[in-house]
Motif scaffolding. Structure first.
Motif, PDB file in Angstrom:
ATOM      1  N   LEU A 152       0.107  11.642   4.167  1.00 33.77           N
ATOM      2  CA  LEU A 152       1.274  11.638   5.035  1.00 33.77           C
ATOM      3  C   LEU A 152       1.303  12.850   5.942  1.00 33.77           C
ATOM      4  CD1 LEU A 152       4.006  10.401   2.512  1.00 33.77           C
ATOM      5  CD2 LEU A 152       3.039   9.118   4.426  1.00 33.77           C
ATOM      6  N   VAL A 153       0.900  14.019   5.454  1.00 32.64           N
ATOM      7  CA  VAL A 153       0.868  15.253   6.274  1.00 32.64           C
ATOM      8  C   VAL A 153      -0.114  15.099   7.408  1.00 32.64           C
ATOM      9  CG1 VAL A 153       0.274  17.697   6.280  1.00 32.64           C
ATOM     10  CG2 VAL A 153       1.661  16.733   4.421  1.00 32.64           C
ATOM     11  N   VAL A 154      -1.312  14.585   7.063  1.00 29.01           N
ATOM     12  CA  VAL A 154      -2.346  14.409   8.087  1.00 29.01           C
ATOM     13  C   VAL A 154      -1.892  13.409   9.131  1.00 29.01           C
ATOM     14  CG1 VAL A 154      -4.684  13.608   8.510  1.00 29.01           C
ATOM     15  CG2 VAL A 154      -4.211  15.069   6.536  1.00 29.01           C
TER      16      VAL A 154
ATOM     17  N   PRO B 280       0.841  -1.205   0.000  1.00 28.01           N
ATOM     18  CA  PRO B 280       0.000   0.000   0.000  1.00 28.01           C
ATOM     19  C   PRO B 280       0.869   1.244   0.000  1.00 28.01           C
ATOM     20  CG  PRO B 280      -0.728  -1.552   1.669  1.00 28.01           C
ATOM     21  CD  PRO B 280       0.589  -2.047   1.171  1.00 28.01           C
ATOM     22  N   THR B 281       0.434   2.247  -0.593  1.00 30.50           N
ATOM     23  CA  THR B 281       1.142   3.531  -0.658  1.00 30.50           C
ATOM     24  C   THR B 281       0.180   4.647  -0.299  1.00 30.50           C
ATOM     25  OG1 THR B 281       0.630   3.704  -3.016  1.00 30.50           O
ATOM     26  CG2 THR B 281       2.722   2.660  -2.433  1.00 30.50           C
ATOM     27  N   LEU B 282       0.703   5.756   0.382  1.00 31.97           N
ATOM     28  CA  LEU B 282      -0.115   6.916   0.787  1.00 31.97           C
ATOM     29  C   LEU B 282       0.275   8.115  -0.057  1.00 31.97           C
ATOM     30  CD1 LEU B 282       0.102   6.545   4.664  1.00 31.97           C
ATOM     31  CD2 LEU B 282      -1.768   5.870   3.168  1.00 31.97           C
ATOM     32  N   SER B 283      -0.713   8.949  -0.274  1.00 31.43           N
ATOM     33  CA  SER B 283      -0.434  10.173  -0.999  1.00 31.43           C
ATOM     34  C   SER B 283       0.285  11.166  -0.106  1.00 31.43           C
ATOM     35  CB  SER B 283      -1.742  10.775  -1.512  1.00 31.43           C
ATOM     36  OG  SER B 283      -2.540  11.196  -0.417  1.00 31.43           O
TER      37      SER B 283
ATOM     38  N   LEU C 203      -1.387  14.028  13.162  1.00 32.98           N
ATOM     39  CA  LEU C 203      -2.060  13.235  14.190  1.00 32.98           C
ATOM     40  C   LEU C 203      -1.049  12.630  15.153  1.00 32.98           C
ATOM     41  CD1 LEU C 203      -4.783  11.430  12.034  1.00 32.98           C
ATOM     42  CD2 LEU C 203      -5.151  13.173  13.782  1.00 32.98           C
ATOM     43  N   LEU C 204       0.068  12.132  14.604  1.00 32.70           N
ATOM     44  CA  LEU C 204       1.106  11.567  15.466  1.00 32.70           C
ATOM     45  C   LEU C 204       1.676  12.634  16.393  1.00 32.70           C
ATOM     46  CD1 LEU C 204       2.968   9.228  12.956  1.00 32.70           C
ATOM     47  CD2 LEU C 204       1.543   8.550  14.872  1.00 32.70           C
ATOM     48  N   ALA C 205       1.830  13.838  15.909  1.00 29.18           N
ATOM     49  CA  ALA C 205       2.375  14.930  16.728  1.00 29.18           C
ATOM     50  C   ALA C 205       1.421  15.289  17.873  1.00 29.18           C
ATOM     51  CB  ALA C 205       2.662  16.136  15.843  1.00 29.18           C
ATOM     52  N   MET C 206       0.126  15.318  17.555  1.00 30.03           N
ATOM     53  CA  MET C 206      -0.865  15.662  18.591  1.00 30.03           C
ATOM     54  C   MET C 206      -0.906  14.599  19.671  1.00 30.03           C
ATOM     55  SD  MET C 206      -3.966  17.136  16.218  1.00 30.03           S
ATOM     56  CE  MET C 206      -5.044  17.249  17.634  1.00 30.03           C
ATOM     57  N   VAL C 207      -0.849  13.342  19.216  1.00 31.15           N
ATOM     58  CA  VAL C 207      -0.886  12.251  20.196  1.00 31.15           C
ATOM     59  C   VAL C 207       0.335  12.309  21.090  1.00 31.15           C
ATOM     60  CG1 VAL C 207      -0.799   9.767  20.460  1.00 31.15           C
ATOM     61  CG2 VAL C 207      -2.321  10.772  18.754  1.00 31.15           C
ATOM     62  N   THR C 208       1.458  12.615  20.520  1.00 26.19           N
ATOM     63  CA  THR C 208       2.701  12.676  21.301  1.00 26.19           C
ATOM     64  C   THR C 208       2.638  13.810  22.305  1.00 26.19           C
ATOM     65  OG1 THR C 208       3.908  11.761  19.427  1.00 26.19           O
ATOM     66  CG2 THR C 208       5.206  12.878  21.116  1.00 26.19           C
TER      67      THR C 208
END
Length: 615
Positions: free
Chosen positions: A588-590, A581-584, A594-599
């Motif tokens: 990737l930005v989104v 699978p590949t992401l656009s 989300l990872l930054a907010m969770v951290t």
């Protein structure tokens, strides 16, 4: 009155002349000899006519050509039997008769100077009776008589003339034709009689064979016996004369009597000589010559005879009379007293040998070789040694993929009949195949390679068949001559492209075009072990699908010349990979946000348990 007199005269001529001539009386019986003029005697019961006829129409000459002679134009540059006689007006016909009589200083033509135009009855008497036709005239006496125009008689009165048409067999009276042909006739006076001499077998009459003389006069003929023969006698066949043969002088004399006379000269073997008769088998095999030359020799002679073979034959035996044959080709004979028969036999050359001429750069080596006629072609069929030999293969013209390492055999057979000839050729090296390099079809001008008929190969030896005028005979003519070029042929392996097959993946459609650049069209591709799922067309198209794996298989090709080749492929077919699978970029930005907010949240809510506030 003049016109009435003319008509009365014409009527009288009709009653007395033409009327009796038109009755088609039987023709004169003609003793035919090799003479340019003939004396004709009637069988109608009338007295002997004493007529002598030219055998050829004016403008043509008589030639003593068997069986009955022939008339040819007297133009030496155009002697053809089909040439016409000379077309003459009536005045020209009269002049022709005068010229025949004044020829040879007045001695006349053929010794006669009383030639004239024939009367109506004389010319009409040459016609055959109606119940004996065709032909309309004695064609054995008057050879190739030109019948395209009528023939003149001496009756020509103003606007009326009488002619004989030998084409229709009729006499015609009426307006004279513009031109006609002329047969001259001689009617000697009553005091002259003719003596005709005919030569029997083994001799000829020299000069004129018809002579005229008064009663009791003497005529003399010259004769020439054939070699080994002499004049022996003269026989009277008809008429009245006193004949005498003079063998020592080769002359015949006759005293003329009351009538025309016909004589025959007879000849016999010369008793003072012996004869050597030679026989040769086969006739084209050779010859026998004697010294001194024969075939007649004086009795008591000594002679040496020799048998010599012609090209393409060899001497076998020489036999005298019924004695045992000898293998000596010369035979001396002394004191010959009797006739001898000498027989020679010859054998056709049915084999040739030589040394091969190998092709440079090949596996061929020079060595002894032989070609043989095994059977067929007739008893006289033989090699023409002058043009039959082992030779080098052509340096150009052979199709790609072929070679003749041992060179070629080029030969010619002669005197062959139409039966099929079996040939055997022994080469110094073993054979794999053989091909003829010649004209593969009638009318071809460029040589090509093709298989011999009935070819069989056994080690160093090959056999095949040929036939005069058929495929394999390079002159393509049924003429007793067979021209044959043939070589021991090898075929180099044909290359197949591409050398490797392109990479492919499982279950993907396959389409690959194979080729053989050196193959002679049409090239045919095949395979005995194609993997399941692949198809191969004869033209080399490879199609289908394969599952993942490694597939070994062999492709073969064969061309029109017999060359072949093959290639083995090991085709690796890759499995289809699992998709990742590949992401656009926005995804990737989104995800990063989300990872930054969770951290951040996790860090904010986490506090140490042992830390207390200051008091």
């Amino acid at each position: 009155m003049k016109i009435e007199a003319i008509w009365l005269r014409m009527a009288l001529l009709w009653v007395l002349g033409i009327g009796s001539a038109m009755a088609n009386s039987p023709p004169y019986r003609i003793p035919v000899a090799s003479n340019p003029a003939v004396a004709l005697d009637t069988t109608t019961g009338l007295t002997s006519s004493g007529l002598i006829w030219m055998r050829c129409a004016v403008g043509m000459d008589f030639h003593n050509t068997p069986p009955n002679g022939a008339c040819v134009t007297n133009d030496p540059a155009a002697e053809a039997y089909t040439n016409p006689a000379q077309a003459l007006s009536y005045a020209q016909a009269q002049t022709a008769a005068d010229n025949a009589n004044s020829a040879n200083n007045g001695a006349g033509t053929h010794g006669i100077n009383t030639w004239k135009l024939p009367t109506m009855q004389e010319l009409n008497s040459l016609l055959m009776p109606e119940n004996s036709r065709p032909p309309n005239y004695e064609n054995t006496v008057f050879p190739n008589l030109d019948t395209s125009q009528p023939y003149w008689t001496n009756f020509h009165f103003g606007f009326m003339a009488a002619t004989v048409d030998f084409a229709s067999g009729r006499m015609t009276t009426g307006a004279p034709p513009a031109t006609g042909y002329l047969l001259l006739v001689s009617a000697p006076d009553a005091n002259l009689h003719t003596v005709t001499l005919t030569a029997g077998e083994h001799g000829v009459v020299i000069g004129s064979s018809i002579l005229a003389e008064s009663k009791t006069g003497t005529v003399t003929f010259e004769v020439q016996p054939d070699a080994g023969y002499v004049l022996s006698a003269v026989q009277k066949t008809s008429g009245d004369c006193l004949e005498t043969a003079l063998p020592m002088l080769n002359q015949i004399t006759a005293i003329v009597g009351e009538q025309n006379c016909a004589l025959t000269a007879e000849f016999q073997r010369d008793p003072s000589k012996v004869m050597i008769t030679t026989e040769v088998q086969p006739a084209m095999g050779g010859n026998i010559t004697c010294s001194p030359a024969g075939p007649f020799f004086p009795k008591g002679s000594s002679v040496i005879c020799k048998a010599t073979a012609n090209a393409g034959f060899t001497f076998k035996t020489l036999q005298l009379n019924n004695s045992a044959p000898t293998t000596d080709n010369e035979l001396p004979m002394t004191n010959l007293l009797y006739d001898r028969v000498l027989k020679a036999t010859f054998a056709p050359i049915t084999s040739i040998s030589g040394t091969t001429v190998p092709t440079p750069g090949t596996s061929g080596v020079a060595g002894p070789a032989m070609a043989e006629i095994v059977e067929g072609g007739g008893s006289a069929c033989h090699f023409d040694e002058s043009v039959s030999q082992f030779v080098a293969a052509p340096t150009s013209g052979l199709p790609a993929g072929t070679a003749m390492p041992q060179g070629m055999l080029q030969f010619t057979l002669r005197d062959c009949d139409a039966t099929r000839v079996t040939m055997r050729v022994t080469w110094p090296q073993p054979l794999t195949d053989a091909r003829k390099f010649g004209l593969a079809e009638q009318g071809a001008t460029v040589p090509s390679l093709f298989a011999p008929t009935d070819l069989h190969i056994n080690g160093h030896v090959m056999t095949y068949t040929l036939q005069d005028g058929q495929l394999g005979d390079d002159d393509w003519a049924t003429n007793g001559v067979i021209v044959d070029p043939i070589g021991a042929t090898v075929f180099t392996a044909l290359a197949i492209t591409p050398a490797t097959l392109p990479a492919t993946m499982a279950d993907h459609p396959i389409s690959v075009q194979l080729a053989s650049p050196d193959a002679a069209a049409p090239a045919v591709f095949s395979s005995a072990n194609l993997p399941a799922g692949l198809l191969l067309s004869p033209t080399g198209q490879l199609t289908g699908t394969l599952s993942a794996g490694t597939y070994p298989f062999t492709i073969s090709v064969a061309d029109a010349n017999g060359s072949s080749g093959s290639i083995t492929y090991h085709w690796v077919v890759s499995a289809v990979p699992v998709p990742v699978p590949t992401l656009s970029a926005w995804s990737l930005v989104v995800l990063f946000m989300l990872l930054a907010m969770v951290t951040h949240r996790a860090q904010k809510t986490r506090r140490p348990q042992h830390q207390r506030p200051h008091q």
